[in-house]
Design a protein around this motif. Structure first.
Motif, PDB file in Angstrom:
ATOM      1  N   LEU A   1     -56.983  27.503  77.692  1.00 26.16           N
ATOM      2  CA  LEU A   1     -57.851  28.674  77.788  1.00 26.16           C
ATOM      3  C   LEU A   1     -58.915  28.373  78.832  1.00 26.16           C
ATOM      4  N   GLY A   2     -59.306  29.373  79.563  1.00 20.54           N
ATOM      5  CA  GLY A   2     -60.347  29.154  80.568  1.00 20.54           C
ATOM      6  C   GLY A   2     -61.059  30.447  80.896  1.00 20.54           C
ATOM      7  N   GLY A   3     -62.312  30.321  81.202  1.00 28.67           N
ATOM      8  CA  GLY A   3     -63.101  31.475  81.611  1.00 28.67           C
ATOM      9  C   GLY A   3     -64.224  31.022  82.508  1.00 28.67           C
ATOM     10  N   GLY A   4     -64.616  31.877  83.439  1.00 28.30           N
ATOM     11  CA  GLY A   4     -65.692  31.492  84.338  1.00 28.30           C
ATOM     12  C   GLY A   4     -66.086  32.626  85.246  1.00 28.30           C
ATOM     13  N   VAL A   5     -66.902  32.288  86.221  1.00 28.63           N
ATOM     14  CA  VAL A   5     -67.353  33.263  87.212  1.00 28.63           C
ATOM     15  C   VAL A   5     -67.345  32.579  88.567  1.00 28.63           C
ATOM     16  N   GLU A   6     -66.943  33.334  89.583  1.00 33.06           N
ATOM     17  CA  GLU A   6     -66.763  32.776  90.919  1.00 33.06           C
ATOM     18  C   GLU A   6     -67.385  33.700  91.954  1.00 33.06           C
ATOM     19  N   LEU A   7     -68.157  33.115  92.850  1.00 30.28           N
ATOM     20  CA  LEU A   7     -68.698  33.842  93.993  1.00 30.28           C
ATOM     21  C   LEU A   7     -67.785  33.579  95.178  1.00 30.28           C
ATOM     22  N   ARG A   8     -67.269  34.679  95.782  1.00 27.13           N
ATOM     23  CA  ARG A   8     -66.284  34.559  96.861  1.00 27.13           C
ATOM     24  C   ARG A   8     -66.815  35.278  98.100  1.00 27.13           C
ATOM     25  N   ASP A   9     -66.780  34.582  99.204  1.00 27.51           N
ATOM     26  CA  ASP A   9     -67.146  35.182 100.489  1.00 27.51           C
ATOM     27  C   ASP A   9     -65.978  34.946 101.446  1.00 27.51           C
ATOM     28  N   GLU A  10     -65.392  36.031 101.939  1.00 26.34           N
ATOM     29  CA  GLU A  10     -64.161  35.914 102.721  1.00 26.34           C
ATOM     30  C   GLU A  10     -64.246  36.762 103.984  1.00 26.34           C
ATOM     31  N   VAL A  11     -63.820  36.168 105.066  1.00 23.82           N
ATOM     32  CA  VAL A  11     -63.704  36.846 106.360  1.00 23.82           C
ATOM     33  C   VAL A  11     -62.243  36.755 106.777  1.00 23.82           C
ATOM     34  N   TYR A  12     -61.665  37.886 107.241  1.00 21.84           N
ATOM     35  CA  TYR A  12     -60.219  37.875 107.463  1.00 21.84           C
ATOM     36  C   TYR A  12     -59.802  38.815 108.586  1.00 21.84           C
ATOM     37  N   ASP A  13     -58.631  38.523 109.113  1.00 23.63           N
ATOM     38  CA  ASP A  13     -57.945  39.374 110.084  1.00 23.63           C
ATOM     39  C   ASP A  13     -56.539  39.608 109.577  1.00 23.63           C
ATOM     40  N   ILE A  14     -56.152  40.885 109.514  1.00 21.17           N
ATOM     41  CA  ILE A  14     -54.785  41.240 109.134  1.00 21.17           C
ATOM     42  C   ILE A  14     -54.230  42.111 110.250  1.00 21.17           C
ATOM     43  N   GLY A  15     -53.373  41.551 111.063  1.00 14.76           N
ATOM     44  CA  GLY A  15     -52.885  42.267 112.232  1.00 14.76           C
ATOM     45  C   GLY A  15     -54.037  42.584 113.155  1.00 14.76           C
ATOM     46  N   SER A  16     -54.233  43.855 113.427  1.00 14.89           N
ATOM     47  CA  SER A  16     -55.329  44.281 114.302  1.00 14.89           C
ATOM     48  C   SER A  16     -56.568  44.671 113.526  1.00 14.89           C
ATOM     49  N   THR A  17     -56.538  44.487 112.188  1.00 14.76           N
ATOM     50  CA  THR A  17     -57.664  44.876 111.330  1.00 14.76           C
ATOM     51  C   THR A  17     -58.456  43.647 110.926  1.00 14.76           C
ATOM     52  N   SER A  18     -59.791  43.769 110.957  1.00  9.97           N
ATOM     53  CA  SER A  18     -60.681  42.689 110.534  1.00  9.97           C
ATOM     54  C   SER A  18     -61.549  43.184 109.395  1.00  9.97           C
ATOM     55  N   GLY A  19     -62.028  42.251 108.590  1.00 10.49           N
ATOM     56  CA  GLY A  19     -62.877  42.644 107.485  1.00 10.49           C
ATOM     57  C   GLY A  19     -63.627  41.464 106.907  1.00 10.49           C
ATOM     58  N   ALA A  20     -64.560  41.767 106.015  1.00 11.50           N
ATOM     59  CA  ALA A  20     -65.331  40.742 105.310  1.00 11.50           C
ATOM     60  C   ALA A  20     -65.580  41.242 103.892  1.00 11.50           C
ATOM     61  N   SER A  21     -65.649  40.317 102.957  1.00 15.13           N
ATOM     62  CA  SER A  21     -65.797  40.707 101.559  1.00 15.13           C
ATOM     63  C   SER A  21     -66.638  39.687 100.827  1.00 15.13           C
ATOM     64  N   THR A  22     -67.554  40.195  99.984  1.00 19.23           N
ATOM     65  CA  THR A  22     -68.324  39.341  99.090  1.00 19.23           C
ATOM     66  C   THR A  22     -68.117  39.851  97.670  1.00 19.23           C
ATOM     67  N   LEU A  23     -67.696  38.976  96.782  1.00 13.16           N
ATOM     68  CA  LEU A  23     -67.361  39.380  95.425  1.00 13.16           C
ATOM     69  C   LEU A  23     -67.911  38.380  94.415  1.00 13.16           C
ATOM     70  N   LEU A  24     -68.390  38.897  93.287  1.00 11.99           N
ATOM     71  CA  LEU A  24     -68.709  38.067  92.127  1.00 11.99           C
ATOM     72  C   LEU A  24     -67.631  38.368  91.096  1.00 11.99           C
ATOM     73  N   VAL A  25     -66.797  37.374  90.806  1.00 11.58           N
ATOM     74  CA  VAL A  25     -65.567  37.615  90.062  1.00 11.58           C
ATOM     75  C   VAL A  25     -65.571  36.849  88.740  1.00 11.58           C
ATOM     76  N   PRO A  26     -65.781  37.511  87.602  1.00 16.15           N
ATOM     77  CA  PRO A  26     -65.545  36.871  86.313  1.00 16.15           C
ATOM     78  C   PRO A  26     -64.032  36.789  86.062  1.00 16.15           C
ATOM     79  N   SER A  27     -63.605  35.767  85.330  1.00 20.45           N
ATOM     80  CA  SER A  27     -62.177  35.599  85.101  1.00 20.45           C
ATOM     81  C   SER A  27     -61.925  35.001  83.728  1.00 20.45           C
ATOM     82  N   PHE A  28     -60.704  35.237  83.249  1.00 20.61           N
ATOM     83  CA  PHE A  28     -60.237  34.647  81.991  1.00 20.61           C
ATOM     84  C   PHE A  28     -58.755  34.346  82.146  1.00 20.61           C
ATOM     85  N   LYS A  29     -58.316  33.213  81.613  1.00 19.40           N
ATOM     86  CA  LYS A  29     -56.899  32.862  81.668  1.00 19.40           C
ATOM     87  C   LYS A  29     -56.509  32.148  80.383  1.00 19.40           C
TER      88      LYS A  29
END
Length: 564
Positions: A352-380
């Motif tokens: 069992l596991g649970g937590g919270v993760e801060l994610r900062d991502e910069v990406y290129d997909i083909g000709s598209t670019s983007g950036a994302s900041t997320l606070l992600v709680p999780s459970f598994k």
């Protein structure tokens, strides 16, 4: 005609009328049989042993309840060869009549001891078997000591055998004595603080003293990887008021820091090198710190991990981690930084596991670019039931995970994602294994474009749909670039034939899709491979064809690891 001095004498021994354990015991007790290969054996000695044979046979049958056997014996001589023949009529067996077994002492109300006495293996009406009788007494002693009755013993023990009537009576008085309990557990060296050491104990002060728990504690402490030497002793001779103190002798490793280097290859990541460092005992609180650097053709990563033992440190811990990675596949490039705090429970079967993760991502997909900041709680949560994790004949592994984000709470998008994975292995016939696995994933989000590629579903590659390159299956944009999807369905069936202890052959069929709608247009891969078994799992080399693609292109896949 007498045998000449120095001539070689041959002796054969034959026994009829008994079989199984009785035959084995007769042959083991029969002196003439034990001496038949003695090179110095002479005719005079053979005749003496033959006269002794009836007594040997009687003593061999008595423990099994046959005290009045009738034995016909013959000794024949043909030149220098003697043949001893014995035909046995076991006669009527001795039947157990009265069985009186009394439990006294403090343990007379102990549930385990009461049940143990009731389960004594010699019952009224049984054929007397003295080996079973003696084993039953030993089992009672062993049971009592496991319940803390270290002074337990038989104050009266009588087995009365009446050979004339072929009957027997058992009378036993089992005195448990006083129950010993665990006292204080101490360590002479303060490598671990007292509070943490106590949390590792598989017993509590006041529990019934059980020597098996001493060995269990020693094994638990070794598995922590904190120490180079562990010695645990229950000081029964120093018991006060029947409380047994426990001494723990711990030796810290000469080198607290561990380093490892690795070089490998996987078709999904290309050539890769890895450097790991860990400090197995950062302080007396049992904290651990580790770091890893991986460089490869398509994926680079560096991570730092700090572990803190939980309330039950054998199974749970708090994990703090920082990770930086950049990955590329097909027309996608992504750089991701994460900082997370998670609590993990890993028991013998369940996780069992649970937590919270801060994610900062910069990406290129083909000709598209983007950036994302997320606070992600999780459970598994996960479960493994298997006869062997590394090389499984029959086993099942399942897991489910949830994660999400809320727009405005650090995150820039609302989403909820769940993934279910399963794998089963069965062995219906010797040397044949059937391996099935599957994955389902669903993401609730307004548009897949609002999620970074690390949170989108893709498939294809070594451990999903073989015959396709890594993450090459998924929703495509107008330019044909695979951009991932909201839904995931993957399935596989594999048949493996063991050829030798280490080598086996396999054939498989994989299907899968990662889509932005609910259409199930599966990509399919099929092929065959070889397996080589190692102490840490299997090396798997597969040749697979993308059977739903034009030209049926081929891919080679290499993976290493355990079965579940």
């Amino acid at each position: 005609m007498p045998v000449a001095a120095g001539a070689t004498v041959h002796l054969d021994v034959a026994v009829k009328g008994v079989s199984g354990p009785l035959y084995k015991n007769v042959m083991a007790r029969l002196a003439i049989n034990l001496q038949k290969n003695n090179e110095r054996l002479q005719p005079k000695a053979i005749k003496r042993l033959h006269r002794q044979a009836k007594a040997d046979i009687q003593s061999a049958l008595a423990p099994f309840g046959y005290y009045n056997p009738v034995v016909e014996s013959q000794l024949k001589k043909d030149g220098e060869t003697f043949t001893a023949m014995y035909t046995i009529d076991k006669g009527p067996p001795v039947i157990v009549g009265d069985v009186a077994l009394e439990l006294t002492g403090q343990g007379s109300n102990n549930v385990q001891l009461v049940q143990g006495v009731a389960a004594f293996p010699v019952k009224k009406g049984d054929i007397l078997n003295q080996e079973v009788y003696e084993q039953g007494k030993k089992q009672l002693i062993y049971l009592a000591r496991g319940e803390g009755f270290l002074d337990a013993g038989f104050t009266e023990r009588a087995l009365r055998i009446h050979t004339q009537t072929n009957s027997a009576a058992v009378h036993l008085v089992f005195d448990s004595g006083r129950q010993y309990v665990f006292g204080t557990t101490t360590s002479t060296r303060n490598i671990l603080n007292k509070d943490l050491l106590d949390r590792y104990l598989p017993y509590k002060p006041g529990d019934a003293y059980n020597p098996a728990k001493i060995f269990e504690l020693q094994s638990i402490l070794y598995r922590t990887d904190y120490f180079s030497r562990v010695e645990v002793q229950g000081r029964t001779r120093r018991a006060t008021d029947f409380r047994v103190p426990v001494d723990v002798q711990l030796t810290a490793p000469e080198h607290l820091n561990k380093y490892s280097l690795g070089l490998g290859y996987a078709t999904d990541t290309g050539i890769k090198g890895k450097v790991d460092w860990s400090n197995r005992l950062f302080n007396s609180e049992g904290h651990k710190i580790s770091s890893s650097l991986q460089l490869s053709q398509f994926e680079n990563a560096i991570s730092l991990r700090y572990e803190i033992p939980g309330s039950e440190p054998r199974y749970n811990k708090l994990i703090n981690s920082l990770t930086y990675q950049d990955k590329q596949w097909n027309d996608t490039n992504t750089t991701l930084f994460t900082a997370s705090v998670a609590h993990e429970y890993a028991g013998p079967r369940y996780t069992l596991g649970g937590g919270v993760e801060l994610r900062d991502e910069v990406y290129d997909i083909g000709s598209t670019s983007g950036a994302s900041t997320l606070l992600v709680p999780s459970f598994k949560a996960g479960m493994v039931l298997a006869d062997d994790i590394l090389y499984t004949r029959n086993g099942l592994q399942t897991s489910v995970g949830f994660l999400g984000g809320v727009d405005g709470l650090v995150s820039d998008v609302n989403f909820l994602q769940t993934t279910v994975n399963g794998k089963a292995i069965v062995t219906p016939l010797k040397d044949w294994r059937v391996i099935g696995r599957g994955s389902l994933g669903v993401t609730l989000v307004d548009s897949i474009d609002k999620l970074p590629p690390s949170l989108r579903f893709y498939t294809g590659g070594d451990s999903s749909v073989r015959g396709y390159s890594y993450k090459s299956i998924g929703t495509e944009d107008s330019s044909g670039t695979v951009i991932g999807g909201r839904y995931l369905v993957v399935g596989s069936i594999e048949l493996e034939r063991v050829v030798t202890e280490r080598w086996s052959l396999a054939t498989f069929w994989d299907v899968g899709t990662a889509t932005d709608d609910l259409s199930l247009d599966f990509s399919q891969g099929a092929g065959a491979g070889v397996r080589f078994r190692l102490p840490f799992g299997q090396i798997r080399l597969d040749l697979a064809s993308a059977v739903t693609e034009d030209g049926y292109p081929l891919h080679v896949h290499i993976t290493v690891g355990g079965d579940l």
